[in-house]
Write a protein that holds these residues in place. Structure first.
Motif, PDB file in Angstrom:
ATOM      1  N   ALA A   1      -5.093  -0.538   2.132  1.00 30.65           N
ATOM      2  CA  ALA A   1      -4.901  -1.823   1.449  1.00 30.65           C
ATOM      3  C   ALA A   1      -4.686  -1.637  -0.050  1.00 30.65           C
ATOM      4  CB  ALA A   1      -6.098  -2.732   1.707  1.00 30.65           C
ATOM      5  N   PHE A   2      -5.490  -0.769  -0.686  1.00 29.43           N
ATOM      6  CA  PHE A   2      -5.311  -0.559  -2.120  1.00 29.43           C
ATOM      7  C   PHE A   2      -3.934   0.021  -2.413  1.00 29.43           C
ATOM      8  CE2 PHE A   2      -5.291   2.346  -5.723  1.00 29.43           C
ATOM      9  CZ  PHE A   2      -5.657   1.500  -6.754  1.00 29.43           C
TER      10      PHE A   2
ATOM     11  N   THR B   1      -6.542  -8.059   0.611  1.00 24.33           N
ATOM     12  CA  THR B   1      -7.302  -6.838   0.895  1.00 24.33           C
ATOM     13  C   THR B   1      -8.343  -7.108   1.964  1.00 24.33           C
ATOM     14  OG1 THR B   1      -7.048  -6.083  -1.397  1.00 24.33           O
ATOM     15  CG2 THR B   1      -8.759  -5.032  -0.098  1.00 24.33           C
ATOM     16  N   GLY B   2      -9.016  -8.251   1.837  1.00 24.74           N
ATOM     17  CA  GLY B   2     -10.073  -8.566   2.781  1.00 24.74           C
ATOM     18  C   GLY B   2      -9.599  -8.772   4.200  1.00 24.74           C
ATOM     19  N   ILE B   3      -8.396  -9.306   4.378  1.00 16.81           N
ATOM     20  CA  ILE B   3      -7.935  -9.585   5.739  1.00 16.81           C
ATOM     21  C   ILE B   3      -6.998  -8.511   6.282  1.00 16.81           C
ATOM     22  CG2 ILE B   3      -5.838 -10.937   5.217  1.00 16.81           C
ATOM     23  CD1 ILE B   3      -6.966 -12.953   7.377  1.00 16.81           C
ATOM     24  N   ASN B   4      -6.359  -7.737   5.395  1.00 14.02           N
ATOM     25  CA  ASN B   4      -5.436  -6.708   5.862  1.00 14.02           C
ATOM     26  C   ASN B   4      -6.137  -5.384   6.162  1.00 14.02           C
ATOM     27  OD1 ASN B   4      -3.298  -4.308   4.827  1.00 14.02           O
ATOM     28  ND2 ASN B   4      -2.460  -5.837   6.212  1.00 14.02           N
TER      29      ASN B   4
ATOM     30  N   SER C   1       0.266   9.997  -1.209  1.00 14.23           N
ATOM     31  CA  SER C   1       1.618   9.759  -0.712  1.00 14.23           C
ATOM     32  C   SER C   1       1.871   8.269  -0.497  1.00 14.23           C
ATOM     33  CB  SER C   1       1.844  10.523   0.594  1.00 14.23           C
ATOM     34  OG  SER C   1       3.152  10.301   1.079  1.00 14.23           O
ATOM     35  N   SER C   2       0.887   7.559   0.068  1.00 12.08           N
ATOM     36  CA  SER C   2       1.069   6.131   0.342  1.00 12.08           C
ATOM     37  C   SER C   2       1.260   5.335  -0.934  1.00 12.08           C
ATOM     38  CB  SER C   2      -0.136   5.587   1.116  1.00 12.08           C
ATOM     39  OG  SER C   2      -0.215   6.161   2.393  1.00 12.08           O
ATOM     40  N   LEU C   3       0.496   5.653  -1.953  1.00 15.14           N
ATOM     41  CA  LEU C   3       0.623   4.928  -3.214  1.00 15.14           C
ATOM     42  C   LEU C   3       2.035   5.082  -3.780  1.00 15.14           C
ATOM     43  CD1 LEU C   3      -0.629   3.257  -5.475  1.00 15.14           C
ATOM     44  CD2 LEU C   3      -1.426   5.395  -6.521  1.00 15.14           C
ATOM     45  N   CYS C   4       2.535   6.321  -3.795  1.00 13.49           N
ATOM     46  CA  CYS C   4       3.897   6.561  -4.296  1.00 13.49           C
ATOM     47  C   CYS C   4       4.941   5.870  -3.419  1.00 13.49           C
ATOM     48  CB  CYS C   4       4.171   8.060  -4.360  1.00 13.49           C
ATOM     49  SG  CYS C   4       3.207   8.934  -5.610  1.00 13.49           S
TER      50      CYS C   4
ATOM     51  N   VAL D   1      -7.284  -5.210 -11.002  1.00 12.15           N
ATOM     52  CA  VAL D   1      -8.346  -5.850 -10.228  1.00 12.15           C
ATOM     53  C   VAL D   1      -8.527  -5.127  -8.898  1.00 12.15           C
ATOM     54  CG1 VAL D   1      -9.050  -7.982  -9.056  1.00 12.15           C
ATOM     55  CG2 VAL D   1      -8.010  -8.080 -11.337  1.00 12.15           C
ATOM     56  N   ASP D   2      -7.416  -4.702  -8.300  1.00 12.57           N
ATOM     57  CA  ASP D   2      -7.481  -3.976  -7.025  1.00 12.57           C
ATOM     58  C   ASP D   2      -8.299  -2.697  -7.125  1.00 12.57           C
ATOM     59  OD1 ASP D   2      -6.035  -5.780  -5.565  1.00 12.57           O
ATOM     60  OD2 ASP D   2      -4.114  -4.799  -5.896  1.00 12.57           O
ATOM     61  N   ALA D   3      -8.286  -2.076  -8.310  1.00 20.30           N
ATOM     62  CA  ALA D   3      -9.050  -0.843  -8.482  1.00 20.30           C
ATOM     63  C   ALA D   3     -10.533  -1.092  -8.244  1.00 20.30           C
ATOM     64  CB  ALA D   3      -8.837  -0.296  -9.902  1.00 20.30           C
ATOM     65  N   VAL D   4     -10.954  -2.349  -8.399  1.00 21.81           N
ATOM     66  CA  VAL D   4     -12.350  -2.716  -8.168  1.00 21.81           C
ATOM     67  C   VAL D   4     -12.534  -3.354  -6.799  1.00 21.81           C
ATOM     68  CG1 VAL D   4     -14.276  -4.141  -8.977  1.00 21.81           C
ATOM     69  CG2 VAL D   4     -12.729  -3.056 -10.634  1.00 21.81           C
ATOM     70  N   ASP D   5     -11.617  -4.275  -6.444  1.00 15.97           N
ATOM     71  CA  ASP D   5     -11.878  -5.054  -5.227  1.00 15.97           C
ATOM     72  C   ASP D   5     -11.711  -4.246  -3.944  1.00 15.97           C
ATOM     73  OD1 ASP D   5      -9.493  -5.948  -3.427  1.00 15.97           O
ATOM     74  OD2 ASP D   5      -8.665  -6.287  -5.399  1.00 15.97           O
ATOM     75  N   ALA D   6     -10.824  -3.247  -3.921  1.00 15.79           N
ATOM     76  CA  ALA D   6     -10.641  -2.472  -2.680  1.00 15.79           C
ATOM     77  C   ALA D   6     -11.903  -1.706  -2.293  1.00 15.79           C
ATOM     78  CB  ALA D   6      -9.436  -1.534  -2.816  1.00 15.79           C
ATOM     79  N   PRO D   7     -12.530  -0.934  -3.213  1.00 16.37           N
ATOM     80  CA  PRO D   7     -13.785  -0.268  -2.835  1.00 16.37           C
ATOM     81  C   PRO D   7     -14.897  -1.256  -2.490  1.00 16.37           C
ATOM     82  CG  PRO D   7     -12.870   0.706  -4.836  1.00 16.37           C
ATOM     83  CD  PRO D   7     -12.074  -0.525  -4.553  1.00 16.37           C
TER      84      PRO D   7
END
Length: 447
Positions: free
Chosen positions: A367-368, A122-125, A234-237, A55-61
């Protein structure tokens, strides 16, 4: 150097204390809550965490585009602290309720509440990160503000880890379901109050006159933005490794070391990372940001190997805790650097493409990565434990114990090493920063 006030610094720190009171509770203890309290299997719990990440793959963008389109009397980032603090806190509470439902309905409830809470996070961070470039134009002061943010983050983590299990036990009086249900509203109330404090005191003082961009146009800021791509990868890892490390703590200390009493102590050691965060501005003046960032990640690998040594030496608690301490000291730098340089990647995108998309770049780049890392970092140990034969609240088999060790030691090692690789290529873009800021200032004076 444009120095910010202490009110701004304290309020910026408060915004991350606010987020951590709920998010840290979820990141560190949700997997344990699902398996040992709510009664879901480790594999099912891991799958719920993975679905949330899809879901994050959609909501972050989507959030990123929404932030880019935000134009209020309070600015672009700041109003979201006001608008989302109550919904985010509410769904944090709902995530830890245990309604008496059938098996399928329990899974649906757990997935639904966690996914909605994750979307709201995601929305608040994201504004906590995106507002940084609007608080000051000075790159060095952004590093200082990032340090203050990390102070707030670590304080929030410390509060949760020192009190969460004790509060659950005290309020539940032997009933963990009741304990979690009563404890979470206390942290959620703190979240609301601190986000309102940040909203009241922070001001977006850097005004950028940019042309309105279409939805697809905002994504143009990513094209050729190699600093941002490095930060993202790097952040994702890093977050996959870090959350795998901390989310497996309850299992490792209870079943491997037979020291459940040390669970609050182990994760509370995260607070000592402030020892390195405090010196971060000095480190970045002494050597390059690239070097500081890479050394922080390398220190985490070393800490993990020391923990492994402790396991091989008759499950030595002293050696394990020494490795855990080294890892947390290094994590202060490794965690702070991406947040600091992300604002520089926003400048790079504007310089290269003419598009300033702070909301989109921080939504996806910060956030993502944080949420996807939290989900995958929790899911991977859950799946490994399921395949290894883990069963809650019983003596574990040798295979299950190996699964726990894989989750807490080797999954983090692999992803910390992967996080180092892209950072090694960052120096080239770091050297461009003075030129980028000079040319952007010149463009803005002409407009």
């Amino acid at each position: 150097m444009s120095r910010t006030s202490y009110t701004t610094r304290f309020s910026y720190a408060a915004s991350d204390v606010a987020g951590q009171l709920v998010f840290c509770f979820i990141s560190f203890y949700l997997l344990y809550f699902y398996t040992d309290v709510y009664g879901l299997s480790a594999g099912t719990a891991g799958t719920i965490l993975l679905v949330a990440r899809l879901v994050d793959a959609v909501d972050a963008p989507v959030w990123g585009v929404i932030f880019e389109k935000t134009n209020s009397r309070w600015g672009k980032s700041r109003p979201w602290f006001l608008w989302l603090c109550v919904p985010f806190a509410l769904f944090g509470v709902l995530t830890f309720l245990t309604p008496d439902l059938g098996h399928s309905a329990k899974i649906a409830y757990a997935a639904g509440t966690y996914i909605i809470c994750s979307i709201l996070y995601t929305g608040i961070n994201t504004p906590v990160t995106s507002i940084l470039s609007a608080l000051t134009p000075d790159p060095h002061e952004r590093v200082t503000l990032t340090c203050w943010r990390m102070y707030g983050s670590k304080l929030g983590v410390l509060i949760v880890n020192l009190t969460a299990f004790k509060m659950v036990a005290w309020l539940g009086d032997g009933d963990d379901r009741r304990g979690f249900m009563l404890a979470m509203p206390i942290y959620a109330t703190g979240t609301i109050l601190l986000f309102l404090l940040a909203f009241r005191n922070l001001r977006e003082v850097v005004k950028v006159d940019s042309k309105p961009q279409s939805v697809l146009g905002s994504f143009g800021a990513i094209k050729g933005n190699w600093p941002w791509i490095i930060i993202f990868t790097s952040s994702l890892c890093f977050w996959i490794a870090f959350i795998a490390r901390v989310s497996t703590v309850p299992y490792f200390f209870e079943y491997t070391l037979h020291r459940k009493d040390l669970i609050p102590v182990a994760n509370s050691l995260d607070f000592i990372s402030l020892g390195t965060v405090f010196f971060l501005p000095w480190f970045c003046r002494w050597t390059s940001k690239r070097n500081v960032w890479a050394l922080g990640l390398l220190g985490l690998v070393v800490g993990q190997l020391i923990v492994w040594l402790g396991v091989t030496q008759g499950h030595s608690v002293a050696i394990v805790m020494a490795g855990w301490t080294v890892g947390f000291l290094a994590s202060g730098v490794a965690m702070a650097m991406p947040f600091s340089v992300l604002s520089d990647s926003v400048d790079y995108g504007e310089w290269k493409t003419g598009i300033r998309a702070a909301g989109l770049l921080t939504a996806v780049g910060a956030a993502f990565c944080l949420k996807a890392g939290a989900g995958l970092g929790g899911a991977l140990p859950g799946w490994i434990m399921e395949l290894s034969g883990y069963r809650p609240n019983v003596e574990q088999t040798a295979g299950a114990l190996r699964g726990i060790e894989l989750g807490i030691i080797w999954v983090p090692v692999v992803f910390f090493v992967l996080a180092i690789i892209p950072v090694l290529f960052y120096k080239k873009y770091e050297l461009l920063e003075p030129r980028i800021h000079a040319e952007l200032d010149a463009r803005r004076m002409k407009s």
